[in-house]
Write a protein that holds these residues in place. Structure first.
Motif, mmCIF file in Angstrom:
data_model
loop_
_atom_site.group_PDB
_atom_site.id
_atom_site.type_symbol
_atom_site.label_atom_id
_atom_site.label_comp_id
_atom_site.label_asym_id
_atom_site.label_seq_id
_atom_site.Cartn_x
_atom_site.Cartn_y
_atom_site.Cartn_z
ATOM 1 N N ASN A 23 0.815 -1.373 0.154
ATOM 2 C CA ASN A 23 -0.014 0.012 -0.009
ATOM 3 C C ASN A 23 0.961 1.272 0.062
ATOM 4 O O ASN A 23 0.477 2.456 -0.518
ATOM 5 C CB ASN A 23 -0.683 0.073 1.084
ATOM 6 C CG ASN A 23 -2.119 -0.994 1.055
ATOM 7 O OD1 ASN A 23 -2.772 -1.027 0.125
ATOM 8 N ND2 ASN A 23 -2.050 -1.630 2.260
ATOM 9 N N ASN B 163 -1.266 -5.142 2.750
ATOM 10 C CA ASN B 163 -2.254 -5.846 3.140
ATOM 11 C C ASN B 163 -2.247 -7.137 4.058
ATOM 12 O O ASN B 163 -3.400 -7.315 4.480
ATOM 13 C CB ASN B 163 -3.214 -6.166 1.801
ATOM 14 C CG ASN B 163 -3.955 -5.057 1.391
ATOM 15 O OD1 ASN B 163 -4.002 -3.967 2.007
ATOM 16 N ND2 ASN B 163 -4.561 -5.159 0.220
ATOM 17 N N ASP B 164 -1.239 -7.544 4.317
ATOM 18 C CA ASP B 164 -1.036 -8.823 5.205
ATOM 19 C C ASP B 164 -0.973 -8.183 6.686
ATOM 20 O O ASP B 164 -0.992 -9.102 7.466
ATOM 21 C CB ASP B 164 0.342 -9.428 4.580
ATOM 22 C CG ASP B 164 1.604 -8.619 4.842
ATOM 23 O OD1 ASP B 164 1.397 -7.440 5.352
ATOM 24 O OD2 ASP B 164 2.665 -8.928 4.670
ATOM 25 N N GLY B 165 -1.233 -6.996 6.738
ATOM 26 C CA GLY B 165 -1.396 -6.330 8.258
ATOM 27 C C GLY B 165 0.131 -6.345 8.927
ATOM 28 O O GLY B 165 -0.072 -6.053 10.238
ATOM 29 N N THR C 151 -5.377 -3.578 8.408
ATOM 30 C CA THR C 151 -4.559 -3.429 7.452
ATOM 31 C C THR C 151 -3.907 -1.950 7.418
ATOM 32 O O THR C 151 -4.905 -0.941 7.640
ATOM 33 C CB THR C 151 -5.434 -3.722 6.021
ATOM 34 O OG1 THR C 151 -5.744 -4.915 6.200
ATOM 35 C CG2 THR C 151 -4.633 -3.436 4.786
ATOM 36 N N THR D 20 -2.982 1.137 5.527
ATOM 37 C CA THR D 20 -3.028 1.816 4.393
ATOM 38 C C THR D 20 -1.831 2.907 3.920
ATOM 39 O O THR D 20 -1.705 3.341 2.960
ATOM 40 C CB THR D 20 -4.412 2.627 3.919
ATOM 41 O OG1 THR D 20 -4.573 3.572 5.236
ATOM 42 C CG2 THR D 20 -5.561 1.445 4.167
ATOM 43 N N CYS E 170 -4.646 3.255 9.509
ATOM 44 C CA CYS E 170 -5.127 1.787 9.179
ATOM 45 C C CYS E 170 -6.714 1.751 8.818
ATOM 46 O O CYS E 170 -7.332 3.042 9.110
ATOM 47 C CB CYS E 170 -5.332 1.151 10.608
ATOM 48 S SG CYS E 170 -3.424 0.754 11.361
ATOM 49 N N GLN E 171 -7.060 0.726 8.226
ATOM 50 C CA GLN E 171 -8.146 0.668 7.641
ATOM 51 C C GLN E 171 -9.454 0.852 8.701
ATOM 52 O O GLN E 171 -10.745 1.286 8.235
ATOM 53 C CB GLN E 171 -8.605 -0.561 6.889
ATOM 54 C CG GLN E 171 -8.006 -0.402 5.392
ATOM 55 C CD GLN E 171 -8.368 -1.633 4.601
ATOM 56 O OE1 GLN E 171 -8.808 -2.730 5.393
ATOM 57 N NE2 GLN E 171 -8.375 -1.551 3.292
#
Length: 652
Positions: A285, A302-304, A332, A334, A349-350
């Protein structure tokens, strides 16, 4: 004693005195100079009283502004002059009394030329007014008024300097055509010499301001990540390598010319604990370089996880940061960024949180805001101010917020109504740290994307720039160039600058005229491949067209200038352009003939009347011997036979 001897001794002593004065040691035996401190203190006290009285009188004149007061002030000034003269006289008397013994000898031994009489007269007449009398309302000197004017001008300049809107470089702009799709990444090296742009068309283009002309063409274009969109581009602090973050799981590092330097390793996607994998296992990201360490950079995926990497070791990440939700679940990240000193790592984060870690402690967060933005929205950008105390966040909920990291519970300021359709919409601080800039998004054919400027303290919208009829995705304000780079949703990269306030950058290429294309002076022959020919008959393969052109230029036959085409009827045995041979000349005349030769019998009989009346070729040769022609007469039977159908006619 003999008087003649006494005279001789006195003469010898005087001669020794002259010799001592010439040699420079006549005053070695004198006593030290003494000062009367009481007299000096008394003089200082009187001078201070006089000055304070003069300042008080001038202020009183300015407040009242009446002529009577001016007369009083003149009287007081005369009184001050008398006091000053008296004090000077007393000072001179006291100084004469105190230093008469010590200065009597030093006055007789002045070194250097005497003081000019003009200077002494000027010192004596300091208190005398020269010229016409002053007007009654006049309170100060000319020099004082000039100082006031200069102070007023300085105040005006200070006001202009204090207004940060005046420093925005937007008077001129240039447009760089990256492509037709969104410009999603911008990168400018620390010196400001090169710009890189990346977009949704997978291309990365290199722009050199010093090498470009008014055509504004990129000198290199490549696709480093094949069919993955470019998410982020950034030069390192030294400007020798570029970090490329794309839609795949592996970040790349390129050098200044676009060649691959390093590619991060991909992790094992079947391992549950992301700390035990060597790299990212999902789409990236964002990413950025460390502001102090030139070999370290960071990526989020996106794997956190948020991972830091070392440029010299591509086998495994350096450290892992795992953002967690309030329940302890994986979220996740961003976007991510370093603080200005490189000691803190921040991630948006999301779930709407902003989490900040100490760079050396990757387990627990140092600062954590649970509801920074709306949960479920992508925080597109985090950036620290130049003083390192303020954090700005651009949220996917159409807001722009600033935070004080020392009190991270509530935002300092909030701006709403800033539409954002892209997960990489930027925000940045101005070089003087007084403005905050971000872009707005628009739908197709529904307005223009804008670059919006906010005052950092009051957070008022102080200025706007309408960029183009598409969304403004990326914005970058370079501190050295003082130029603003903007990436848009329709494939353009715009550079805003001011000829006076900006430096280098776009100013270098707009002054250069377009280069003319180099045309070959001679036509090179095509290389014919004959694989089965003998070596003596084979043509040497041309390695370089330039070398062949140089050889042909030395050949007198090949370098002969061809003759220009002939216009008109022709000259010197050459015919005009309609045909160099007889066949081409005949073909052109036949093409120009408008007669219809579809029936050859009619074409021949068309000349029968002219041939019978004016015979020229055949008939004159047979006039003497040619018999008169006798033609058969047509009967009625022949006419009836002509009327019969073709199948009834008798065959002869």
């Amino acid at each position: 004693m003999d008087p003649n001897k006494v005279d001789k001794v006195s003469d010898g002593m005087s001669g020794d005195g002259d010799m001592a004065s010439v040699m420079g040691f006549s005053g070695f035996g004198k006593k030290a100079r003494t000062f009367d401190l009481d007299a000096i203190f008394e003089q200082t006290r009187r001078t201070a009283i006089e000055r304070s009285q003069r300042v008080f009188d001038e202020r009183q004149k300015e407040d009242e502004g009446e002529s009577s007061h001016s007369v009083k002030s003149s009287g007081s000034s005369q009184r001050d002059k008398a006091v000053t003269a008296t004090s000077r006289k007393q000072e001179s008397d006291s100084s004469d009394d105190s230093s008469s013994d010590s200065d009597s000898d030093s006055d007789s031994e002045l070194i250097g030329p005497p003081v000019p009489p003009q200077l002494t007269a000027q010192e004596d007449d300091d208190d005398e007014l020269v010229g016409p009398p002053l007007p009654p309302g006049y309170t100060g000197s000319t020099a004082h008024n000039e100082d006031d004017d200069e102070d007023d001008e300085g105040e005006v300049l200070d006001e202009d300097d204090d207004n940060p809107v005046k420093k925005i470089p937007d008077t001129h702009e240039i447009t760089l055509q990256h492509g037709t799709k969104t410009v999603s990444a911008l990168g400018l090296d620390p010196s400001g010499a090169r710009l890189v742009t990346g977009g949704y068309d997978y291309d990365v283009r290199f722009w050199d301001f010093a090498g470009m002309d008014q055509a504004l063409q990129a000198f290199r274009s490549l696709q480093p990540c094949e069919c993955h969109q470019i998410k982020s581009l950034q030069y390192s602090i030294t400007g020798d390598v570029i970090l490329v973050v794309s839609g795949n799981a592996q970040a790349k590092v390129l050098d200044r010319d676009g060649f691959n330097v390093m590619e991060c390793v991909k992790g094992d996607q079947y391992i549950v604990d992301m700390a035990n994998t060597k790299g990212h296992t999902a789409m990236l990201n964002g990413g950025c370089w460390h502001p102090k360490i030139k070999e370290e950079f960071m990526t989020c995926s996106n794997d956190g996880t948020v991972r830091t990497w070392d440029l010299n070791s591509d086998k495994k990440h350096k450290s892992v940061f795992k953002p967690r939700s309030f329940q302890g679940k994986r979220v996740t990240p961003t976007c991510c960024t370093y603080s200005r000193d490189g000691k803190l790592i921040a991630a948006g984060c999301q779930d709407g949180t902003i989490q900040i870690w100490d760079r050396n402690l990757s387990v627990h967060t140092k600062f954590h805001c649970r509801q920074a933005h709306t949960p479920g929205s992508d925080t597109s950008c985090l950036t620290f101010s130049y003083d390192g105390m303020t954090l700005a966040s651009r949220g996917g909920d159409d807001t722009l917020k600033t935070w004080d990291i020392r009190s991270f519970k509530k935002p300092l300021n909030v701006a709403t109504g800033l539409t954002s359709y892209f997960p990489m919409t930027d925000c940045c601080f101005s070089p003087d740290d007084k403005l905050l800039v971000t872009g707005t998004s628009v739908k197709k054919d529904q307005g223009n994307g804008k670059l919006v400027f906010f005052d950092r303290t009051s957070f008022q919208r102080v200025y706007e720039i309408e960029v183009t009829n598409a969304s403004v995705v990326r914005c970058l304000w370079h501190p050295k160039l003082n130029q603003i780079m903007v990436g848009t949703g329709n494939g353009l990269a715009k550079v805003y600058y001011d000829p006076v306030k900006s430096h280098r950058g776009a100013k270098l290429c707009v002054v250069k005229s377009k280069r003319k294309e180099k045309q070959a002076e001679t036509l090179t022959q095509d290389y014919i491949i004959t694989p089965h020919a003998l070596p003596m008959f084979r043509e040497a393969r041309q390695r370089s067209t330039r070398k062949q052109l140089e050889k042909d230029r030395l050949d007198p036959k090949k370098s002969h200038k061809p003759e220009p085409p002939v216009s008109g009827p022709g000259r010197g045995g050459r015919v005009a352009a309609h045909g160099g041979t007889l066949s081409s000349f005949i073909v052109k005349n036949i093409a120009l003939d408008k007669t219809d030769d579809s029936n050859p019998r009619e074409a021949i009989l068309r000349h029968a009347k002219d041939a019978s009346e004016n015979p020229y070729w055949v008939a004159p040769a047979y006039t003497a011997t040619q018999p008169e022609p006798v033609f058969a007469e047509e009967s009625e039977e022949d006419e009836e036979a002509d009327k019969e159908p073709q199948w009834k006619k008798r065959k002869i």
